[in-house]
Design a protein around this motif. Structure first.
Motif, PDB file in Angstrom:
ATOM      1  N   HIS A   7       0.866  -1.185   0.000  1.00  0.00           N
ATOM      2  CA  HIS A   7       0.000   0.000   0.000  1.00  0.00           C
ATOM      3  C   HIS A   7       0.905   1.239   0.000  1.00  0.00           C
ATOM      4  CE1 HIS A   7      -3.518   2.350   0.712  1.00  0.00           C
ATOM      5  NE2 HIS A   7      -3.356   2.544   2.007  1.00  0.00           N
ATOM      6  N   TYR A   8       0.393   2.349  -0.569  1.00  0.00           N
ATOM      7  CA  TYR A   8       1.258   3.534  -0.677  1.00  0.00           C
ATOM      8  C   TYR A   8       1.604   4.153   0.672  1.00  0.00           C
ATOM      9  CZ  TYR A   8      -3.571   5.263  -0.978  1.00  0.00           C
ATOM     10  OH  TYR A   8      -4.920   5.466  -0.779  1.00  0.00           O
ATOM     11  N   ARG A   9       0.973   3.714   1.761  1.00  0.00           N
ATOM     12  CA  ARG A   9       1.291   4.299   3.062  1.00  0.00           C
ATOM     13  C   ARG A   9       2.342   3.495   3.838  1.00  0.00           C
ATOM     14  NH1 ARG A   9      -2.051   8.527   3.503  1.00  0.00           N
ATOM     15  NH2 ARG A   9      -4.171   8.309   2.741  1.00  0.00           N
TER      16      ARG A   9
ATOM     17  N   SER B  29      -1.000   4.118 -10.221  1.00  0.00           N
ATOM     18  CA  SER B  29      -1.578   4.459  -8.917  1.00  0.00           C
ATOM     19  C   SER B  29      -3.061   4.109  -8.854  1.00  0.00           C
ATOM     20  CB  SER B  29      -1.338   5.928  -8.571  1.00  0.00           C
ATOM     21  OG  SER B  29      -1.548   6.743  -9.676  1.00  0.00           O
TER      22      SER B  29
ATOM     23  N   SER C  79     -10.040   0.644  -0.782  1.00  0.00           N
ATOM     24  CA  SER C  79      -9.562  -0.148  -1.929  1.00  0.00           C
ATOM     25  C   SER C  79     -10.135  -1.567  -1.907  1.00  0.00           C
ATOM     26  CB  SER C  79      -8.034  -0.236  -1.923  1.00  0.00           C
ATOM     27  OG  SER C  79      -7.444   1.028  -1.851  1.00  0.00           O
TER      28      SER C  79
ATOM     29  N   ASN D 169      -8.172   2.457   8.047  1.00  0.00           N
ATOM     30  CA  ASN D 169      -8.204   3.733   8.766  1.00  0.00           C
ATOM     31  C   ASN D 169      -9.605   4.342   8.717  1.00  0.00           C
ATOM     32  OD1 ASN D 169      -8.401   4.786   6.184  1.00  0.00           O
ATOM     33  ND2 ASN D 169      -6.252   5.385   6.072  1.00  0.00           N
TER      34      ASN D 169
ATOM     35  N   ILE E 102     -11.522   5.282   6.247  1.00  0.00           N
ATOM     36  CA  ILE E 102     -11.894   6.318   5.283  1.00  0.00           C
ATOM     37  C   ILE E 102     -11.088   6.154   3.997  1.00  0.00           C
ATOM     38  CG2 ILE E 102     -10.178   8.026   6.097  1.00  0.00           C
ATOM     39  CD1 ILE E 102     -12.490  10.138   5.923  1.00  0.00           C
TER      40      ILE E 102
END
Ligand SMILES: Cc1ncc(C[n+]2csc(CCOP(=O)(O)OP(=O)(O)O)c2C)c(N)n1
Ligand SMILES: [Mg+2]
Length: 401
Positions: free
Chosen positions: A94-96, A151, A195, A229, A231
């Protein structure tokens, strides 16, 4: 003050005052004597410092940086998931998940924390080794983290299914496809709660994995990880949706859940989930509850425009770094009390110094050609002749350039 500055000030003040959020005591087998817990906290601090720096660089404008979607912003606990896996387990992130990549770098001899590489990508430098400066993405061949090609959310999930399928069976029949991958490797794939609803995830990943697990052939050593998270940009996930939707799926997608604000709990449960996948070669779903700090991305996205301020502040009060400081103190892994602040402040100062260098790295991407350069392979020389039948051992099957 922007939310990133508020979270920063809160951290400094609350750690100094010992005003730390309540939570369960440290649980599980994280090794404090061996420094594992301290290492995770350092990874969390570096991830946070990079987030803050990306915002400072964006504010600086053209000579700074462009990309500020939080690499972490509440997801720093993913460092503990990295620690629970093997560094040779392919990880589609994941991008985080900067904290995951930083913690994984700690597990691989000769690797340094990827701060320089990530800062180059913030600065859109063509020297950024992962995307050539086009985008801030995570990835590293040495760390077995394939970078994303787009992305588009959830687009990496079917790829992870394919990789697990290959490890589980296909590549074994076609050696040396995965010659340098241990036979007990598992594939790891993380994504956000919003997602998880995408049709690519539902059909191309979860249903495929369940269908495969249901008939047990072929083996599918795949660990999904949903970083919940609550949201997606400004759209709330209904409370309890991820658990309601995944905890009781028929057909063998085993469900695990943990508190992503607690590195002990996260490490313990992620290890259980990884052991399950590794030993049974079946897919599993790890649901990690976390918070999102600073909104979705920097600049235009202000969470207080679509969430009540009290809710934003409640999330900030649950900063995972504050939870880690409490847990480390209770575990006795971080003494004296000033140690946490020292690590946090030193890491911030180091990232500022490294960023000062990164923004000077030429060349920065300026034109469409610059952007395409690392994407489009060089044109091969024209073919001159065809030698047929090819001489034994001739390269290219007899085609001569
Ligand atoms: C197919 C597609 N639709 C929309 C977007 C825009 N977009 C980027 S991130 C995001 C929200 C993702 O939320 P979540 O999965 O919960 O991850 P989080 O950012 O909360 O960690 C959306 C809709 C996209 N990148 N791809
Ligand atoms: Mg989300």
């Amino acid at each position: 003050m922007d939310r990133a500055a508020i979270v920063h000030e809160n951290f400094l003040r609350r750690v100094a005052e010992g005003d730390l959020p309540a939570g369960a005591p440290p649980s599980g087998p994280l090794d404090s004597a061996g420094g594992a817990v301290g290492g995770l906290f350092r990874a969390q601090c570096l991830s946070r410092a990079l987030d803050r720096q990306s915002r400072a660089m964006q504010k600086a404008g053209g000579q700074g940086g462009f990309y500020t979607i939080g690499s972490s912003g509440g997801h720093e606990g993913m460092a503990a998931v990295a620690a629970a896996l093997h560094p040779t387990d392919p990880a589609f992130l994941h991008y985080r998940d900067a904290a995951f990549q930083i913690a994984r770098a700690d597990q691989v001899p000769g690797q340094t924390p990827p701060a320089w590489d990530i800062l180059l990508s913030f600065a859109s430098s063509s020297e950024d080794p992962i995307s050539g400066g086009r985008h801030k993405v995570l990835g590293s061949k040495a760390l077995c983290i394939p970078p994303p090609q787009t992305s588009t959310i959830a687009s990496h999930l079917p790829k992870a299914v394919g990789a697990a399928y290959a490890i589980g069976g296909a590549a074994r029949r076609h050696r040396p496809e995965h010659a340098d991958m241990p036979d007990d490797a598992i594939v790891y794939c993380s994504f956000g709660d919003a997602s998880a609803n995408h049709s690519t995830a539902q059909g191309g990943a979860f249903n495929t994995a369940q269908w495969t697990a249901y008939q047990s052939v072929p083996p599918l050593p795949l660990l999904f990880c949903c970083e919940d998270n609550g949201i997606g940009i400004s759209t709330k996930t209904p409370t309890g949706w991820i658990a309601a939707s995944f905890a009781h799926r028929p057909g063998g997608l085993k469900y695990f859940t943990c508190n992503g604000l607690d590195i002990f709990d996260t490490y313990r449960v992620a290890q259980q989930a990884a052991d399950y996948v590794r030993s049974r070669k079946k897919p599993a779903f790890l649901h990690i509850r976390t918070v999102r700090l600073y909104g979705h991305a920097g600049g235009a996205d202000m969470p207080t425009t679509y969430m009540p301020k009290a809710e934003v502040e409640a999330e900030e009060a649950n900063d995972p770094l504050l939870h880690s400081v409490r847990l480390l103190r209770e575990d006795g892994a971080l003494t004296p009390p000033e140690a946490a602040l020292e690590i946090y402040n030193d890491t911030n100062a180091r990232v500022v110094r490294v960023a000062d260098q990164a923004v000077t790295r030429p060349p920065r991407l300026q034109t469409a050609e610059d952007v395409m350069e690392s994407l489009i392979p060089p044109r091969p020389p024209p073919l001159r002749s065809l030698e047929w039948p090819p001489r034994p051992g001739a390269a290219g099957g007899g085609l001569r350039r």
